[in-house]
Design a protein around this motif. Structure first.
Motif, short mmCIF file in Angstrom:
data_model
loop_
_atom_site.label_atom_id
_atom_site.label_comp_id
_atom_site.label_asym_id
_atom_site.label_seq_id
_atom_site.Cartn_x
_atom_site.Cartn_y
_atom_site.Cartn_z
N SER A 337 -9.74 1.22 -11.32
CA SER A 337 -8.64 1.12 -10.35
C SER A 337 -8.33 -0.36 -10.09
CB SER A 337 -9.07 1.72 -9.01
OG SER A 337 -9.41 3.06 -9.14
N TYR A 344 -10.04 -1.59 -3.73
CA TYR A 344 -9.07 -0.87 -4.56
C TYR A 344 -8.57 0.35 -3.77
CZ TYR A 344 -13.26 1.88 -5.15
OH TYR A 344 -14.37 2.61 -4.88
N SER A 346 -7.46 4.47 -3.56
CA SER A 346 -7.84 5.77 -4.16
C SER A 346 -6.70 6.76 -4.03
CB SER A 346 -9.08 6.31 -3.47
OG SER A 346 -10.20 5.52 -3.79
N LYS A 348 -4.93 8.29 -6.27
CA LYS A 348 -3.80 8.17 -7.20
C LYS A 348 -3.81 9.37 -8.12
CE LYS A 348 -2.92 3.96 -5.78
NZ LYS A 348 -1.83 3.77 -4.85
N THR A 376 -7.74 9.91 -8.24
CA THR A 376 -8.79 8.88 -8.31
C THR A 376 -9.55 8.82 -6.99
OG1 THR A 376 -7.42 7.07 -7.49
CG2 THR A 376 -7.31 7.51 -9.85
N VAL A 381 -13.05 4.83 -12.90
CA VAL A 381 -12.45 6.17 -12.79
C VAL A 381 -12.79 7.04 -14.00
CG1 VAL A 381 -10.28 7.43 -12.42
CG2 VAL A 381 -10.60 5.19 -11.37
N ALA A 410 -4.07 1.66 -13.07
CA ALA A 410 -5.17 1.75 -14.05
C ALA A 410 -5.28 0.44 -14.83
CB ALA A 410 -4.91 2.91 -15.00
#
Ligand code: AMP
Ligand code: GLY
Length: 422
Positions: A337, A344, A346, A348, A376, A381, A410
């Motif tokens: 991520s 980061y 999350s 997604k 995610t 990931v 990503a």
């Protein structure tokens, strides 16, 4: 037979996937698991609290669990293997005492010195003042390490005194690694090429697994912050036959014998992180578990049974186990991520490939199911893993798989395996 895997990363997806391939295995439960394990045949995620050992014991008894494999270091360092074994549940993983090899850098460095295991020179400190004074007396670059567990991120390579002082401030004063930074190791900087050497150990018996190499830094060419690992491949040509023998004789044997002498014989995966230069080696660290992402390319190459291997180790029958590998090479590329290894986002939404080619496997790590969709939920990931006749072809298949996975933010390193191909 029913099996329980503890953990939720890419390593645990690979452990569960491999275990589920055994005909003798009816169910693999993963606690807590991820979206990848949830979608795997014969595999079920369970949401009990993995850190409440009594709850885990109760689950094992209710579901007739005949083997527990503990993936991550945290529950091992907390004594989960001791607890479950003491309740008569077959558990693959070292005792709390033996897990100190990873749980405390000071413990492991003192152990290396006591048992003549080659390692970088070091000193350890409990307070900022004395560590800071020590900076006046050493050469640079140097390496500042938080003593306790820090998910592979507690190591700071410092070019000069100023950077070292900043590292000490962030560990001691800003508590960047929490209690893991109550003590600090300052270590000589080593040059060379790294390799991961992982073995299954049962007391004095050692079955080495296939060799591998990780990519710890976040950026291409090994630049940037350290991560838990951005990709790995197996075998690693840096570990040739001579180096392999040296690792067994100079590192693995003295370690397992030292642990026996200390009164805590080892059971489980034992991982030596090594620096190799001009045919000589030094140990950077020990981990008391399988590597992540090394597990993914290593297990995709393992032909014999993982479950039988773990049981042979627990039952002290390692002499009877024949390990076998495919000659193919494997490469695993981590998709992370944006922002990792720092903060980061999350949740997604992920788009996954509809069909997978032969010899490729998409291992999940920080993913979860939300309304039947994969989203995610972590820094690392996926690990897109592939086999090929040589490393180059494994690498190109792994990157094709990477291209077929998309989510917002990503990113991945584009050079996984470069040292093995150069
Ligand atoms: P560790 O958790 O101790 O293995 O450290 C994580 C990573 O930091 C290693 O894989 C190396 O890339 C780097 N590192 C650790 N110790 C040293 C050292 N003494 N010299 C050079 N690099 C190091
Ligand atoms: N990949 C490095 C580790 O598992 O510690």
């Amino acid at each position: 037979m029913n099996i329980l895997v503890i953990g939720s990363g890419g390593r645990e997806h690979a452990l569960a996937w491999k275990s589920a391939q055994d005909k003798s295995v009816a169910n693999v439960f993963v606690c807590p698991g991820n979206a990848g394990t949830a979608l795997e045949e014969k595999v079920t995620n369970i949401s009990i609290d993995a850190y409440n050992f009594e709850v885990v014991e109760k689950f094992c008894k209710e579901e007739n669990i005949e083997l527990v494999i503990i993936g991550p270091e945290q529950p091992l360092v907390m004594g989960m293997a001791d607890f479950l074994q003491s309740r008569g549940i077959k558990t693959f993983g070292p005792s709390q005492a033996a897990a100190q090899l990873e749980g405390s850098k000071t413990f492991s460095k003192d152990f290396f010195v006591k048992y003549g295991i080659p390692t970088a020179g070091y000193s350890s400190f409990d307070d900022f003042e004395s560590a800071n004074n020590y900076l006046e007396t050493i050469d640079y670059p140097t390496v500042v390490k938080a003593d306790g567990l820090a998910a592979g991120k507690g190591v700071i390579i410092c070019k000069n005194k100023k950077e070292s002082r900043q590292a000490l401030e962030s560990i001691f004063q800003d508590q960047a690694f929490g209690d893991a930074g109550n003590r600090v190791v300052i270590e000589e900087f080593l040059e060379g090429e790294e390799a991961s050497f992982i073995a299954v150990v049962s007391k004095d018996k050692i079955i080495p697994l296939a060799t591998s190499q990780d990519h710890k830094a976040v950026g291409e060419g090994d630049i940037g912050l350290n991560t838990g690992g951005m990709g790995a491949y197996s075998p690693a040509p840096i570990v040739d036959e001579r180096i392999h023998e040296k690792i067994i004789n100079e590192v693995m044997k003295p370690t397992v014998e030292g642990l026996i002498a200390e009164g805590f014989p080892y059971l489980g995966f034992l991982y030596a992180g090594l620096m190799i230069k001009d045919g000589e080696l030094k140990v950077l660290e020990f981990n008391c578990r399988f590597g992540d992402p090394e597990t993914q390319p290593i297990l995709i190459r393992l032909k014999s049974s993982l479950v039988e291997l773990c049981l042979a180790a627990i039952n002290d029958e390692m002499d009877m186990y024949d390990i076998s590998w495919t000659d193919k090479h494997a490469c695993g590329v981590v998709i992370a991520s944006a922002g990792y290894p720092e903060s980061y986002e999350s949740n997604k939404q992920v788009t996954l490939p509809i069909r997978l080619d032969q010899d490729v496997k998409l291992f999940h790590a920080g993913t979860k199911l939300f309304n039947d969709n994969v989203v995610t939920s972590g820094g690392r990931v996926f690990c897109a893993t592939a086999l090929g006749d040589d490393l180059k072809s494994a690498q190109s298949k792994a990157y094709n798989l990477v291209d077929s996975v998309t989510f917002d933010g990503a990113f991945y390193r584009k050079d996984i395996g470069f040292k093995g191909i150069k």
